[in-house]
Structures are given as C-alpha cells and as structure tokens.
Design a protein around this motif. Structure first.
Motif, PDB file in Angstrom:
ATOM      1  N   LEU A 161       0.725  -1.596  -0.277  1.00  0.00           N
ATOM      2  CA  LEU A 161      -0.077  -0.191  -0.172  1.00  0.00           C
ATOM      3  C   LEU A 161       0.711   1.110  -0.370  1.00  0.00           C
ATOM      4  O   LEU A 161       0.176   2.007  -0.558  1.00  0.00           O
ATOM      5  CB  LEU A 161      -0.852   0.025   1.082  1.00  0.00           C
ATOM      6  N   ARG A 162       1.902   1.195   1.060  1.00  0.00           N
ATOM      7  CA  ARG A 162       2.575   2.768   0.551  1.00  0.00           C
ATOM      8  C   ARG A 162       3.164   2.584  -0.397  1.00  0.00           C
ATOM      9  O   ARG A 162       3.802   3.560  -0.932  1.00  0.00           O
ATOM     10  CB  ARG A 162       3.706   1.854   1.981  1.00  0.00           C
ATOM     11  N   GLU A 163       3.637   1.668  -1.004  1.00  0.00           N
ATOM     12  CA  GLU A 163       4.437   1.201  -2.530  1.00  0.00           C
ATOM     13  C   GLU A 163       3.708   2.290  -3.486  1.00  0.00           C
ATOM     14  O   GLU A 163       3.820   2.707  -3.824  1.00  0.00           O
ATOM     15  CB  GLU A 163       4.587   0.317  -2.872  1.00  0.00           C
ATOM     16  N   ILE A 164       2.620   1.779  -3.014  1.00  0.00           N
ATOM     17  CA  ILE A 164       1.493   2.369  -3.848  1.00  0.00           C
ATOM     18  C   ILE A 164       1.523   4.027  -4.232  1.00  0.00           C
ATOM     19  O   ILE A 164       1.057   4.708  -5.031  1.00  0.00           O
ATOM     20  CB  ILE A 164       0.079   1.970  -4.106  1.00  0.00           C
ATOM     21  N   ASP A 165       1.191   4.052  -3.039  1.00  0.00           N
ATOM     22  CA  ASP A 165       1.132   5.770  -2.192  1.00  0.00           C
ATOM     23  C   ASP A 165       2.208   6.303  -2.821  1.00  0.00           C
ATOM     24  O   ASP A 165       2.365   7.676  -3.276  1.00  0.00           O
ATOM     25  CB  ASP A 165       0.932   5.119  -0.242  1.00  0.00           C
ATOM     26  N   ASP A 166       3.532   6.201  -2.606  1.00  0.00           N
ATOM     27  CA  ASP A 166       4.486   6.699  -2.857  1.00  0.00           C
ATOM     28  C   ASP A 166       4.626   7.015  -4.792  1.00  0.00           C
ATOM     29  O   ASP A 166       5.173   8.102  -5.389  1.00  0.00           O
ATOM     30  CB  ASP A 166       5.966   6.072  -3.031  1.00  0.00           C
ATOM     31  N   SER A 167       4.544   5.775  -5.178  1.00  0.00           N
ATOM     32  CA  SER A 167       3.764   5.923  -6.522  1.00  0.00           C
ATOM     33  C   SER A 167       2.882   6.831  -7.055  1.00  0.00           C
ATOM     34  O   SER A 167       3.523   7.254  -7.910  1.00  0.00           O
ATOM     35  CB  SER A 167       3.766   5.178  -7.577  1.00  0.00           C
ATOM     36  N   LYS A 168       1.874   6.719  -6.330  1.00  0.00           N
ATOM     37  CA  LYS A 168       1.209   7.878  -6.231  1.00  0.00           C
ATOM     38  C   LYS A 168       1.717   9.623  -6.118  1.00  0.00           C
ATOM     39  O   LYS A 168       0.928  10.407  -7.093  1.00  0.00           O
ATOM     40  CB  LYS A 168       0.197   7.441  -5.808  1.00  0.00           C
ATOM     41  N   LYS A 169       2.036   9.611  -5.260  1.00  0.00           N
ATOM     42  CA  LYS A 169       2.918  10.517  -4.825  1.00  0.00           C
ATOM     43  C   LYS A 169       3.156  10.820  -6.241  1.00  0.00           C
ATOM     44  O   LYS A 169       4.127  12.343  -6.925  1.00  0.00           O
ATOM     45  CB  LYS A 169       3.285  11.193  -3.414  1.00  0.00           C
ATOM     46  N   GLU A 170       4.565  10.173  -6.543  1.00  0.00           N
ATOM     47  CA  GLU A 170       5.432  10.525  -7.883  1.00  0.00           C
ATOM     48  C   GLU A 170       4.433  11.379  -9.042  1.00  0.00           C
ATOM     49  O   GLU A 170       4.885  12.821  -9.414  1.00  0.00           O
ATOM     50  CB  GLU A 170       6.950   9.326  -7.220  1.00  0.00           C
ATOM     51  N   ILE A 171       3.612  10.511  -9.363  1.00  0.00           N
ATOM     52  CA  ILE A 171       2.723  10.771 -10.213  1.00  0.00           C
ATOM     53  C   ILE A 171       1.975  12.426 -10.371  1.00  0.00           C
ATOM     54  O   ILE A 171       2.559  12.725 -11.216  1.00  0.00           O
ATOM     55  CB  ILE A 171       1.746   9.681 -10.527  1.00  0.00           C
ATOM     56  N   SER A 172       1.717  12.213  -9.286  1.00  0.00           N
ATOM     57  CA  SER A 172       1.216  13.708  -9.319  1.00  0.00           C
ATOM     58  C   SER A 172       2.324  14.697  -9.652  1.00  0.00           C
ATOM     59  O   SER A 172       1.937  15.832 -10.190  1.00  0.00           O
ATOM     60  CB  SER A 172       0.766  14.060  -7.879  1.00  0.00           C
ATOM     61  N   SER A 173       3.115  14.715  -9.035  1.00  0.00           N
ATOM     62  CA  SER A 173       4.288  15.649  -8.727  1.00  0.00           C
ATOM     63  C   SER A 173       4.679  15.536 -10.121  1.00  0.00           C
ATOM     64  O   SER A 173       5.186  17.007 -11.186  1.00  0.00           O
ATOM     65  CB  SER A 173       5.376  15.704  -7.911  1.00  0.00           C
ATOM     66  N   LYS A 174       4.858  14.589 -10.666  1.00  0.00           N
ATOM     67  CA  LYS A 174       5.321  14.392 -12.338  1.00  0.00           C
ATOM     68  C   LYS A 174       4.450  14.928 -13.687  1.00  0.00           C
ATOM     69  O   LYS A 174       4.331  15.766 -13.865  1.00  0.00           O
ATOM     70  CB  LYS A 174       5.583  13.407 -13.294  1.00  0.00           C
ATOM     71  N   GLU A 175       2.978  15.301 -12.629  1.00  0.00           N
ATOM     72  CA  GLU A 175       1.826  15.970 -13.482  1.00  0.00           C
ATOM     73  C   GLU A 175       1.861  16.716 -13.621  1.00  0.00           C
ATOM     74  O   GLU A 175       1.109  18.130 -14.492  1.00  0.00           O
ATOM     75  CB  GLU A 175       0.683  15.351 -12.848  1.00  0.00           C
ATOM     76  N   SER A 176       2.435  17.397 -12.398  1.00  0.00           N
ATOM     77  CA  SER A 176       2.546  19.355 -12.120  1.00  0.00           C
ATOM     78  C   SER A 176       3.622  19.567 -13.365  1.00  0.00           C
ATOM     79  O   SER A 176       3.577  20.915 -14.038  1.00  0.00           O
ATOM     80  CB  SER A 176       2.617  20.419 -10.950  1.00  0.00           C
ATOM     81  N   GLU A 177       4.961  18.837 -13.283  1.00  0.00           N
ATOM     82  CA  GLU A 177       6.188  19.408 -13.846  1.00  0.00           C
ATOM     83  C   GLU A 177       5.447  19.618 -15.070  1.00  0.00           C
ATOM     84  O   GLU A 177       5.793  20.258 -16.232  1.00  0.00           O
ATOM     85  CB  GLU A 177       6.777  18.473 -13.805  1.00  0.00           C
ATOM     86  N   VAL A 178       4.011  18.490 -15.968  1.00  0.00           N
ATOM     87  CA  VAL A 178       4.387  18.207 -17.152  1.00  0.00           C
ATOM     88  C   VAL A 178       3.475  19.547 -17.463  1.00  0.00           C
ATOM     89  O   VAL A 178       3.522  19.789 -18.014  1.00  0.00           O
ATOM     90  CB  VAL A 178       3.509  17.336 -17.275  1.00  0.00           C
ATOM     91  N   LEU A 179       2.619  20.483 -16.484  1.00  0.00           N
ATOM     92  CA  LEU A 179       1.468  21.828 -17.403  1.00  0.00           C
ATOM     93  C   LEU A 179       2.590  22.449 -17.251  1.00  0.00           C
ATOM     94  O   LEU A 179       2.474  23.252 -18.045  1.00  0.00           O
ATOM     95  CB  LEU A 179       0.803  21.026 -15.513  1.00  0.00           C
ATOM     96  N   GLU A 180       3.498  22.449 -16.626  1.00  0.00           N
ATOM     97  CA  GLU A 180       3.967  23.438 -16.669  1.00  0.00           C
ATOM     98  C   GLU A 180       5.259  23.890 -17.890  1.00  0.00           C
ATOM     99  O   GLU A 180       5.652  24.881 -18.570  1.00  0.00           O
ATOM    100  CB  GLU A 180       5.550  23.078 -15.475  1.00  0.00           C
ATOM    101  N   VAL A 181       5.741  22.283 -17.841  1.00  0.00           N
ATOM    102  CA  VAL A 181       6.144  22.071 -19.352  1.00  0.00           C
ATOM    103  C   VAL A 181       5.645  22.329 -20.687  1.00  0.00           C
ATOM    104  O   VAL A 181       6.347  22.925 -21.630  1.00  0.00           O
ATOM    105  CB  VAL A 181       7.408  21.131 -19.844  1.00  0.00           C
ATOM    106  N   MET A 182       4.711  21.836 -20.601  1.00  0.00           N
ATOM    107  CA  MET A 182       3.222  22.268 -21.559  1.00  0.00           C
ATOM    108  C   MET A 182       3.987  23.478 -22.230  1.00  0.00           C
ATOM    109  O   MET A 182       3.806  24.215 -22.839  1.00  0.00           O
ATOM    110  CB  MET A 182       2.590  21.375 -21.312  1.00  0.00           C
ATOM    111  N   ASP A 183       3.267  24.272 -21.043  1.00  0.00           N
ATOM    112  CA  ASP A 183       3.269  25.656 -20.755  1.00  0.00           C
ATOM    113  C   ASP A 183       4.544  26.460 -21.689  1.00  0.00           C
ATOM    114  O   ASP A 183       4.569  27.419 -22.284  1.00  0.00           O
ATOM    115  CB  ASP A 183       3.215  27.020 -19.618  1.00  0.00           C
ATOM    116  N   LYS A 184       5.221  26.025 -21.857  1.00  0.00           N
ATOM    117  CA  LYS A 184       6.971  26.306 -21.142  1.00  0.00           C
ATOM    118  C   LYS A 184       7.196  25.989 -23.202  1.00  0.00           C
ATOM    119  O   LYS A 184       7.093  26.902 -23.899  1.00  0.00           O
ATOM    120  CB  LYS A 184       8.005  25.665 -21.237  1.00  0.00           C
ATOM    121  N   ILE A 185       6.367  24.752 -24.091  1.00  0.00           N
ATOM    122  CA  ILE A 185       6.065  24.315 -24.868  1.00  0.00           C
ATOM    123  C   ILE A 185       5.305  25.225 -25.717  1.00  0.00           C
ATOM    124  O   ILE A 185       5.785  25.601 -26.974  1.00  0.00           O
ATOM    125  CB  ILE A 185       6.254  22.861 -25.574  1.00  0.00           C
ATOM    126  N   GLU A 186       4.175  26.011 -25.331  1.00  0.00           N
ATOM    127  CA  GLU A 186       3.190  26.566 -26.757  1.00  0.00           C
ATOM    128  C   GLU A 186       3.956  28.032 -26.394  1.00  0.00           C
ATOM    129  O   GLU A 186       4.098  29.028 -27.576  1.00  0.00           O
ATOM    130  CB  GLU A 186       2.102  26.930 -25.518  1.00  0.00           C
TER     131      GLU A 186
END
Ligand SMILES: [Zn+2]
Length: 248
Positions: free
Chosen positions: A94-119
């Motif tokens: 469960l902890r492992e899954i939770d850690d992965s989810k947190k990591e995904i969420s942080s990467k997703e906000s990075e994706v938003l930032e980088v998409m703005d930059k790309i635009e």
C-alpha cells in the motif's frame, strides 16, 4: 602664373577626391560585415530558442514515459496484493502504491509547466522564424545595394586615377616626388593657400618677405613650417575647386 604650381594644385584636388572615394569604397565592405554580424546574432538567438523548444519537448516525452512506468508499477503492485501472506506485506505494498501515486502527481504538475513552456517557446520560434526570413531578405537587398554602389565608386575611382595620371605626367618629377612624399607625411595635403601671411593648413606665419615673394608669383615655394607648397589665392588662376572636377 606658374604652370607647375597650378598642376600641383590640380594634383592636390584630384588627390582629395581620390582619398574620399577610396574611403567610401572601404565603407561598403565594412557596412556589409556589420549587417551580416547583426543578422548572425539574430540567427544565433533563433537557433538557441529552437533548441530550448525541442529540449522542452524532450522533457515532456520523458515525463510522460516516467508517468507510464509508474502506472505500470502500480498495476504490478496491485496484482501482488492478491498474493500477500500477512498484513505487514500488505501495508508495505500500500505504501509503495501511495509513493508511486505521489510521484505521478508531482510529475503531472511538471508536465503542465513544461507544456506551458512548449507553447510559449513554440510561438516565439514561429515568430522568430518569420522575422528571420524577413531579415534575410532585407540583408540580401541591402548588401546588393551596397555592392552595386561600391562597383560604381570603383569605376569612378578608376576614372579619377586616370585623370590624376594625366596631371602627374605634366608635373616635373622633382615636384611630383615631393608632392607624393607630402601626401604620405602630411595627412594627404601637399599644397596650402596663404592668406594674410598665414599658411592656411598649419596656421603658422610665413616671414613677410616670403609672403611678398609668394604674391610676386615667380618661384614655387614651400611653407617653412609644414613644407607644403604654397600659393596665394589672390591669383585667380590658382583658385581651382573640387567642383571644377564635378563630373569625376
Ligand atoms: Zn604650413
């Protein structure tokens, strides 16, 4: 009127024109180099911006890949849940899954930032590309104009040099030699008018007796200070101007 003195004055006038034309001829290549440099700076900026844009796109792809990997990892963990033997193992997964989810969420906000930059970068690159094309056209036409102008100046210079040659052959070799020497040593000026007893080039007085002799117009004289050939503009025959050679 001393014919040789008149030739010296004529020679000087042609030399003035020649020097000016030669300077103008040099101006065009210098200006072309400047324009090319300016364009080069802009082009380098464009290339850098384009590199930033593709770097941002690469980052975006890498983030998407990392998110996909994490999602696969979560799916594997969920499968393993069916095989757990005790609560401790279950909690660990469960902890492992939770850690992965947190990591995904942080990467997703990075994706938003980088998409703005790309635009933003994409729009900038597009605009710069258009501007670059316009600048290239302008550079080509400016350079062509400068080169054409330079060719015309060169032709003019050749005509002038031919004309100077005509005077040169009429000058006594000794005077010609001294005149050329003065061109080199005295900032391109070998002949000076004298007004009110003052050499109009070095601005020093010539002795009164010499001034009287000069006005008599019997011998060719040189300034005792700057050694330039002297003439008195009171003799109209010596009052030649560049305009008399306007067609050159
Ligand atoms: Zn002088």
């Amino acid at each position: 009127m001393l014919e040789q003195l008149k030739f010296l004055i004529e020679y000087q006038i042609l030399e003035n024109k020649r020097a000016m034309l030669a300077r103008n001829c040099e101006e065009a290549p210098r200006r072309i180099a400047e324009l090319e440099k300016e364009f080069g700076h802009f082009e380098a900026e464009f290339i850098a911006r384009k590199a930033d844009h593709s770097h941002a796109q690469e980052t975006h792809r890498a983030l998407e890949q990392a998110i996909a990997d994490l999602e696969a990892k979560i799916a594997r963990s969920k499968k393993r849940m069916n095989e757990v033997k005790n609560n401790k193992e279950y909690q660990a997964i469960l902890r492992e899954i939770d850690d992965s989810k947190k990591e995904i969420s942080s990467k997703e906000s990075e994706v938003l930032e980088v998409m703005d930059k790309i635009e933003t970068l994409g729009a900038e690159v597009q605009e710069m590309e258009k501007a670059l094309e316009e600048r290239r056209k302008k550079l080509d036409s400016d350079c062509l104009e400068l080169r054409t102008g330079m060719e015309q100046l060169k032709e003019k210079l050749e005509r002038l040099q031919a004309c100077q040659k005509e005077v040169e052959v009429k000058l006594e070799p000794n005077l010609l030699r001294r005149s050329n020497f003065l061109f080199v040593k005295q900032a391109g000026i070998a002949v000076a008018p004298v007004e009110n007893g003052v050499c109009q080039v070095c601005h020093l007085n010539i002795p009164p007796q010499k001034f009287i002799e000069l006005q008599r117009d019997e011998t060719i004289m040189q300034c005792p200070h700057c050694h330039r050939f002297l003439y008195w503009p009171g003799h109209e025959a010596y009052c030649l101007s560049e305009d008399d050679y306007g067609n050159l």
